[in-house]
Design a protein around this motif. Structure first.
Motif, PDB file in Angstrom:
ATOM      1  N   PRO A 201     -19.972  16.121 -24.043  1.00 53.93           N
ATOM      2  CA  PRO A 201     -21.008  16.151 -25.087  1.00 53.93           C
ATOM      3  C   PRO A 201     -20.405  16.225 -26.479  1.00 53.93           C
ATOM      4  O   PRO A 201     -19.314  16.738 -26.651  1.00 53.93           O
TER       5      PRO A 201
ATOM      6  N   LEU B 197     -20.444  20.860 -15.488  1.00 52.68           N
ATOM      7  CA  LEU B 197     -21.743  21.459 -15.176  1.00 52.68           C
ATOM      8  C   LEU B 197     -21.838  21.604 -13.666  1.00 52.68           C
ATOM      9  O   LEU B 197     -22.006  20.610 -12.941  1.00 52.68           O
TER      10      LEU B 197
ATOM     11  N   LEU C 242     -25.686  23.123 -28.066  1.00 51.98           N
ATOM     12  CA  LEU C 242     -25.763  22.358 -26.824  1.00 51.98           C
ATOM     13  C   LEU C 242     -24.889  22.986 -25.743  1.00 51.98           C
ATOM     14  O   LEU C 242     -25.320  23.211 -24.608  1.00 51.98           O
ATOM     15  N   LEU C 243     -23.674  23.306 -26.130  1.00 48.98           N
ATOM     16  CA  LEU C 243     -22.716  23.785 -25.140  1.00 48.98           C
ATOM     17  C   LEU C 243     -23.171  25.102 -24.496  1.00 48.98           C
ATOM     18  O   LEU C 243     -23.226  25.237 -23.282  1.00 48.98           O
TER      19      LEU C 243
ATOM     20  N   VAL D 155     -21.075  26.715 -16.051  1.00 53.22           N
ATOM     21  CA  VAL D 155     -20.496  25.723 -16.961  1.00 53.22           C
ATOM     22  C   VAL D 155     -19.101  26.178 -17.353  1.00 53.22           C
ATOM     23  O   VAL D 155     -18.915  27.323 -17.781  1.00 53.22           O
TER      24      VAL D 155
ATOM     25  N   LEU E  29     -26.185  24.796 -22.187  1.00 55.26           N
ATOM     26  CA  LEU E  29     -26.112  23.977 -20.961  1.00 55.26           C
ATOM     27  C   LEU E  29     -26.521  24.716 -19.682  1.00 55.26           C
ATOM     28  O   LEU E  29     -27.210  24.139 -18.831  1.00 55.26           O
TER      29      LEU E  29
ATOM     30  N   THR F  43     -31.600  16.265 -14.496  1.00 53.15           N
ATOM     31  CA  THR F  43     -30.543  16.880 -15.308  1.00 53.15           C
ATOM     32  C   THR F  43     -30.110  15.910 -16.407  1.00 53.15           C
ATOM     33  O   THR F  43     -29.962  16.303 -17.572  1.00 53.15           O
TER      34      THR F  43
ATOM     35  N   TYR G 109     -30.551  16.680 -20.375  1.00 55.65           N
ATOM     36  CA  TYR G 109     -29.304  16.704 -21.145  1.00 55.65           C
ATOM     37  C   TYR G 109     -29.383  15.674 -22.277  1.00 55.65           C
ATOM     38  O   TYR G 109     -29.075  15.974 -23.436  1.00 55.65           O
TER      39      TYR G 109
ATOM     40  N   THR H  28     -15.557  24.923 -19.612  1.00 52.21           N
ATOM     41  CA  THR H  28     -15.220  23.978 -20.683  1.00 52.21           C
ATOM     42  C   THR H  28     -13.720  23.911 -20.906  1.00 52.21           C
ATOM     43  O   THR H  28     -12.988  24.844 -20.569  1.00 52.21           O
TER      44      THR H  28
END
Ligand code: BTN
Length: 270
Positions: free
Chosen positions: A85, A149, A91-92, A135, A95, A193, A197, A137
């Motif tokens: 993304p 995800l 957003l992160l 999630v 999620l 999803t 998203y 990262t």
């Protein structure tokens, strides 16, 4: 309690029935792994595109949030989607909630159960946890390389198998009395999803937040939130954004809590 036969997932059926643009357009299904996030991380490092999806029939070291183990026997739905993304922390950090919303909406619309999102990342039916989202990262400096995800749904096994947490857990099999069509469910879940998203990425955060408020069961409940420098209790009053809730504390004041700062959450009313 009777166990049910568990046919292996049919990848051709999933690919034929899937109506997504990117999610699971590249798909790997394995019989067993430590965690689908472990496989996905390798592919992500090797440049796999957004939407690359790994599904495993079972996980030997499935991970939950807060470093917990995630029981992942055959019959469940254990999958990870690689995301790349544009980095906005809204957003992160949002999620997990978006993932939980997608699972809850898929269960409700496909199976007729009332599945609800329990902040920050659980899906419950009748207050029992049926699915969760993890999630993970990878950053290079300030730049996000990818996010993984991970979605886990207790599908075709009995929650009574889940030692120590069975009274707080549920499965689709328990609720429906017969196994779900996992291929059909996975297709719907990936479609939902991807839709949510994309909505968030394209600026539709307000719409997604509205869906969360229609689908959640945490407002009005007493929670204990652990953050890095302490813990506090209060009633979850409202969602300020996808990544922030407002808690009313016993001294009558309000406190905003960022999902990103949360180490653990306990629901004090069960
Ligand atoms: C939680 O509620 O604590 C999160 C559970 C997330 C489980 C899924 S199953 C697929 C993916 N692989 C893992 O090891 N964990 C996630």
């Amino acid at each position: 309690m009777k166990t049910v036969p568990i046919p292996r997932l049919d990848s051709n059926r999933i690919l034929n029935e899937l109506r997504t643009e990117r999610f699971a357009r590249s798909l790997l299904i394995v019989d067993r792994c430590t965690s689908t996030n472990d496989i996905a991380v390798k592919f992500a490092h090797d440049g796999a595109p957004e939407g690359f999806t790994v599904i495993s029939e079972e996980q030997t070291e499935g991970r939950g949030r807060y470093g917990r183990l995630w029981f992942s026997p055959k019959g469940g739905i254990w999958l990870t989607v690689i995301l790349r993304p544009p980095v906005t922390f809204e957003l992160l950090n949002g999620l997990p909630l978006v993932g939980a919303l997608a699972v809850a909406r898929t269960i409700s619309s496909n199976l007729g159960l009332q599945a609800l999102v329990r902040w920050p990342n659980d899906v419950v039916v009748d207050r029992r946890k049926l699915a969760g989202v993890l999630v993970e990262t990878k950053f290079s400096g300030n730049v996000l390389e990818f996010a993984l995800l991970g979605l886990g749904v207790n599908a075709n096994f009995h929650a009574s198998l889940m030692q120590g947490i069975s009274e707080r857990s549920a499965s689709l099999l328990d609720h429906l009395g017969s196994p779900v069509d996992r291929e059909a469910f996975i297709c719907s879940l990936l479609q939902e999803t991807e839709r949510l998203y994309d909505l968030v990425v394209l600026g539709g955060v307000a719409d997604v937040l509205r869906f969360v408020k229609q689908t959640e069961c945490s407002r009005g409940r007493r929670i204990m939130v652990k953050v890095e420098n302490g813990a506090f209790a209060g009633v979850l009053d409202d969602y300020e954004s996808l990544t922030r809730i407002r808690i009313s504390t016993s001294d009558g004041s309000y406190k905003s809590v960022d999902t990103g700062s949360v180490i653990a959450v306990d629901y004090l009313d069960g």
